[in-house]
Design an enzyme around this catalytic site. Structure first.
Site, mmCIF file in Angstrom:
data_model
loop_
_atom_site.group_PDB
_atom_site.id
_atom_site.type_symbol
_atom_site.label_atom_id
_atom_site.label_comp_id
_atom_site.label_asym_id
_atom_site.label_seq_id
_atom_site.Cartn_x
_atom_site.Cartn_y
_atom_site.Cartn_z
ATOM 1 N N ASP A 144 0.722 -1.319 -0.263
ATOM 2 C CA ASP A 144 -0.501 -0.240 0.330
ATOM 3 C C ASP A 144 0.981 1.467 0.078
ATOM 4 O O ASP A 144 1.988 1.417 0.685
ATOM 5 C CB ASP A 144 -1.052 -0.243 1.868
ATOM 6 C CG ASP A 144 -2.048 1.231 0.712
ATOM 7 O OD1 ASP A 144 -3.515 0.446 0.679
ATOM 8 O OD2 ASP A 144 -2.312 1.945 1.513
ATOM 9 N N GLU B 197 3.193 16.961 3.312
ATOM 10 C CA GLU B 197 2.530 16.582 5.502
ATOM 11 C C GLU B 197 4.540 15.845 5.470
ATOM 12 O O GLU B 197 3.331 14.545 6.035
ATOM 13 C CB GLU B 197 1.293 15.741 5.749
ATOM 14 C CG GLU B 197 -0.098 16.251 4.789
ATOM 15 C CD GLU B 197 -1.861 15.821 5.476
ATOM 16 O OE1 GLU B 197 -2.254 15.907 5.838
ATOM 17 O OE2 GLU B 197 -0.618 13.965 5.347
ATOM 18 N N CYS C 49 -1.365 13.223 14.395
ATOM 19 C CA CYS C 49 -1.609 11.784 13.911
ATOM 20 C C CYS C 49 0.368 11.242 13.608
ATOM 21 O O CYS C 49 0.419 9.884 14.125
ATOM 22 C CB CYS C 49 -1.936 11.191 12.492
ATOM 23 S SG CYS C 49 -3.872 10.929 12.665
ATOM 24 N N CYS D 42 -8.562 11.960 10.061
ATOM 25 C CA CYS D 42 -7.390 11.331 10.724
ATOM 26 C C CYS D 42 -7.362 11.239 12.059
ATOM 27 O O CYS D 42 -7.217 10.636 13.131
ATOM 28 C CB CYS D 42 -6.779 10.802 10.343
ATOM 29 S SG CYS D 42 -5.340 12.535 10.195
#
Lengths: 654, 654
Positions: free
Chosen positions: A187, A321, A339, A417
């Site tokens: 992924d 990010e 996060c 998130c």
């Protein structure tokens, strides 16, 4: 390679009773989890609809309509479910349990016959499953569901969701792997790797560990999966686009530019990096793999020696990010995603389990008490996504370099998130407090709590108290009746220059090893360990290559980084100087700051009269006078709870 | 309102003979103009093809192929042509004249029968003329062609291009205006307004001034032209898009959010702002319009009191190449486009012509001697587009906040507005040196030159000399034979605290008015004005609201801003401090700096040993020792001529 076995504390046996972290956990339990549930169900009219639960309802055939949200919207539900599961095991709540059980049934009903489970693809593009791993977060969402399934099982004992995610994971085991008829991919957003490692630990099914390892080892190899996949997609769609999309081109954004064994620096999207490395450190320990261990040590080292903020934040730029480069840590344009610091705690925890070295816990503590604790408002309903170290609200809206910065915590986000990630972190904080190992019980964090740890089949019961991190004294009381021979390994925080310990009043004089003081004895009911961690106010200075910190100082007491806020100090915080020789006074907070310690010290302000016609530049002398001003510092995590105002951590000093 | 008539110096009668600006003009003439011509004709294999001349060839039917480049590619040719025209009138060059004549014929051949002239639309979208003024720069390109036509006429006496652009302007007069069958619009990128005002001055055709004024007054009125135009476009194209494009939505980007009379701050794209205001100031004077004058005064004031860099640069953010908000002037992420400082000089010149106040010339001089002079390399073939005040090359590529910054000047740009703009500025610098008025000859800049100014039909001939801005002494010698009664108004620069003047050895004691010393007499051959402008090295400090300048100082001598460069001072310029009490030594430059004055002063460096394992943060003391270091300052404009390295203008001081 360390061969001691480490375990995870069973959260049923741990009650946090702490005036700071515990209060925050309670806030998450009583306010944030119900609040977030309302939002995820689109029942809060003040917040943009999430549609996340509705997507599952649609996929389960229980409602009609269209998918809405990001391609990874499912993960918001999964993270919330994980938070709820951990909460239930520590604080039973029938109403919450009912909601969670119904949600689990809904998720189960949404699952396809072959085990596949992703509402975006089920609803929008059933023929396009697994055709764009680079960009579409399909395995990322699967990973969060798997984590939720493990947590729901461990937290409530119910196997329902675990079975669902095992079917999902089994499906993945058929789709991905080295065989010719399998996809040789992984992924774009790591997460599945750490989830499968957790699933392996919950089920002991070797195939999950094998698949996690496959994903990690396949990453960045040539021929490159992103390119292969992109080519394949292009052949099936007309017209072909000229250029590969940027996530395919910029492989370092997702840490796939090289095999991990060849990567030298923390690179790309910061959350992806720490999620990936959490898995690698976990695998390195479980598989006793020295190459993976070296990868972890090397990339950890680059991150903490070159690319981490003093607040335990990482990812210094908004673009992607992402990490920037060595020593590039701007204060006001920092991204520093909540996060990312949560993922950093996860990475640090796995490093600690692998190495049993206090420096990993030092970083974990720094992230927890500053960035992570600060990412949730005192009201439990507002969250920071981005956590810069300096905020000048008036300018944010007018300069594009601040596009990602909000001066206050927000109710929710289009990409949400962070809020459920914050919730699951605080409800599972027990996993970070202790590292139970065969040779010792490692006490990493001095969060007040009562715990029972299994030692050779006996329960060693401890009570940690002491108002950490406000007071110097930590007490560990043994509450279990049968005598138990074991080692308590007490972390000596790096910020404390003169720690002292005693057992039942007798000083402990042994040498600490790797940041822990190992106290071996037969523990009896009533034994008391006293740990004194003197919390002088420390001035902190940056490495001379940190060019934004020249001439500046940060203030730390215990693990807490302090800051100046406009509410206490007035505007124009850049015109304040902390005197190089001033002493700090500790002030007991009141009101909003009740139970917290503020700091005061002498400084100066460049005082000036603002008049409309003042020139922008002045010859020969600074326009204004230096006047004494008492400076008030508050713990960083508590800022922005009094409305919008300036904040700054790195303060001028002279 | 000032009713004195001002004129423009005829550049045929002005020879620049100056060791700095003159040398640069010579460089432009001898190197940049031929170099740029090669590039515009795609004959330089080291540079990405411009295709700008080829587009005209295609439109003229003299070649076959497709249009390439930006929608405003024509303007590169027009600005280059303007530069060449001014160059020809001061330094005849048959080869260049031949090339320019041929180019003019090519442009004439490309013109449509109705006067329309824009190669993008002629070649790509003949049916879509004037359908997207918001985004497509159609009038902007027309404006630059008109400026070229005026310059070619004034510079060479040839009417050929003037006739072409008059046909173009006449066409515009039919298309745009208040009548029902006319478009009530204006261009998203101002330029046509200032060009039509110049065309009016060259031709005295009132309709050009009327149309310029229409464009200015129509701007920002409701119902809004951008919306009307967008609606119209949408109706003619399928499918309609959901959201208006950002230039339509963000009307402040192009100063069209309100009528100008209601605008309060310098806003949006900086180049657009100064081009627009150049026209407004010109119109205010020509039309004796008090409301337009007030608009100019108000917006100028906001710009220079809140939003200008010490280098005369404007536009502090990359996003939208735009102004930010009051007092937001970051050093390292500044955009500070070369074209914006050139446009600022144009705006300042028109303000000066309107108000005859030295403070406009002060800003003009600041922009000229710092940002504009620095935008071209000593080799004449490399240019800065973006001019930050602090550059740390190692970090630029890794952090998105620096995406727009280049650490060295470049050969060319995809959007190549700056290079030919720089060329036309230096070849027409005479227009900025003097403002001839009926009441006096205003001497704005002390660029060495020989000039003949018409005073009541007689030629007042002057020679200015003195190695400005290196030496204190400026001499103005009268070289014309017949005695001429007139006033010389000598600008007293704001940076000079003790100017002194004498005529033929006798001190001039009159009071300066609005920054000029007015000396009225009957000037005779041999008269000598000596102006002494003592150039102490000045320390400059920022307004206390400029938060990036706290604790920092900039160094200025005369109009020149100085900087530290890595080549002289080593790396890590952020670790250097200028001592608050150190004295400056003037150093005669050698080699590349021959003829220039460098500065040296005592400072300190935070010296540290770099070792791999050094921690990122240090308790209690700064990691390193302060050691004395002599600091070398070079004029800002000269930086980045010795390869890639750090640069910084605002230096720590203590």
């Amino acid at each position: 390679m360390n061969d001691r076995n480490v375990a995870e504390v069973d959260l049923h046996n741990l009650q946090v009773s702490d005036p700071l972290i515990g209060q925050c956990q309670q806030l998450v339990r009583e306010v944030a989890i119900p609040y977030q549930w309302e939002v995820l169900n689109d029942r809060n009219p003040e917040v943009i609809p999430s549609h996340a639960v509705e997507n599952f309802r649609l996929a389960a055939g229980r409602a009609r309509g269209e998918f809405h949200g990001t391609v990874f919207q499912d993960s918001d539900v999964a993270k919330w479910l994980e938070a709820a599961a951990w909460s239930l095991c520590q604080a039973p709540n029938p109403e919450l349990e009912k909601a969670v059980d119904e949600l689990v049934e809904l998720i189960a009903a949404a699952q396809s016959g072959d085990g596949y489970l992703n509402t975006y693809f089920i609803l929008n593009a059933p023929q396009e499953r697994w055709t764009n791993l680079t960009e579409c977060h399909e395995l990322y969402c699967a990973g969060h569901l798997i984590e939720a399934g493990v947590a729901f099982f461990q937290g409530t004992g119910k196997r329902r969701l675990l079975e669902v995610v095992c079917r999902l994971a089994d499906h993945l085991c058929t789709v991905f792997g080295p065989e010719c008829d399998q996809l040789h991919g992984y992924d774009g957003h790591p997460e599945i790797e750490l989830a499968l490692a957790r699933l392996y630990e919950a089920t002991k099914e070797q195939r999950y560990l094998t698949l996690a390892n496959y994903f990690v080892e396949q990453r960045g190899t040539e021929p490159h999966f992103y390119d292969i996949e992109y080519e394949k997609r292009q052949q099936s769609c007309v017209p072909k686009s000229d250029a590969a999309p940027w996530m395919v081109k910029n492989k370092a954004y997702s840490q796939a530019q090289l095999p991990l064994s060849e990567q030298r620096t923390a690179t790309g999207h910061a959350v992806r990096f720490v999620y990936l490395m959490t898995a690698v450190a976990h695998l390195a320990r479980l598989r006793q793999n020295e190459q993976q261990r070296q990868t972890c040590l090397r990339l950890w080292q680059n991150m903490v020696q070159r690319q981490i903020y003093i607040t335990g934040a990482i990812g210094s730029q908004g673009a992607g990010e992402a990490f920037s480069s060595d020593y590039d840590l701007p204060n006001d344009t920092a991204y520093a995603e909540s996060c990312a610091s949560i993922g950093l705690m996860m990475f640090a925890r796995r490093m600690l389990e692998m190495e049993l070295d206090g420096r990993y816990a030092d970083v974990m503590e720094r992230a927890l008490y500053n960035t992570v604790l600060g990412s949730i408002a005192f009201d439990g309903r507002h969250y920071f996504y981005v956590n810069p170290l300096e905020v000048h609200p008036k300018t944010l809206r007018s300069n594009g370099i601040y596009n990602h910065v909000s001066p206050v915590r927000r109710r929710w986000f289009g990409c949400a998130c962070c809020p459920p990630n914050i919730a699951r972190l605080f409800t599972s904080i027990g996993h970070y407090i202790y590292t139970p190992s065969t040779d010792a019980l490692y006490v990493n964090l001095y969060v007040g709590n009562r715990v029972a740890i299994s030692v050779d089949g006996h329960a060693l019961r401890l009570l940690i108290s002491g108002s950490y991190p406000w007071r110097d004294q930590v007490e560990i009381a043994v509450e279990s009746a049968p005598p138990i021979a074991h080692t308590l390994a007490l972390r000596l925080p790096e910020w404390c220059s003169a720690p002292q310990a005693s057992v039942n009043g007798k000083p402990v004089n042994c040498e600490p090893r790797k940041g822990y003081l190992h106290i071996r004895r037969t523990w009896r009911q009533g034994d008391r360990v006293k740990l004194s961690l003197p919390m002088q106010v420390r001035r902190v200075y940056g490495h001379p290559q940190l060019r934004n910190l020249a001439g500046k100082v940060a203030i730390q007491r215990g693990p807490l980084i302090y800051c100046l806020e406009e509410a206490d100090n007035g505007t124009e915080l850049h015109n304040l100087w902390l005197n190089a020789d001033s002493r700090f006074s500790l002030i007991e907070g009141t009101g909003l700051f009740s139970g917290k310690i503020l700091l005061e010290a002498g400084g100066t302000r460049l005082q000036h009269t603002h008049y409309e016609e003042a020139a922008l530049y002045h010859y020969d002398k600074v326009p204004g006078q230096l006047e004494p001003q008492q400076l008030t510092f508050i713990p960083l995590f508590s800022w922005a709870n009094r409305g919008e105002g300036e904040m700054r951590i790195w303060v001028n000093e002279r």
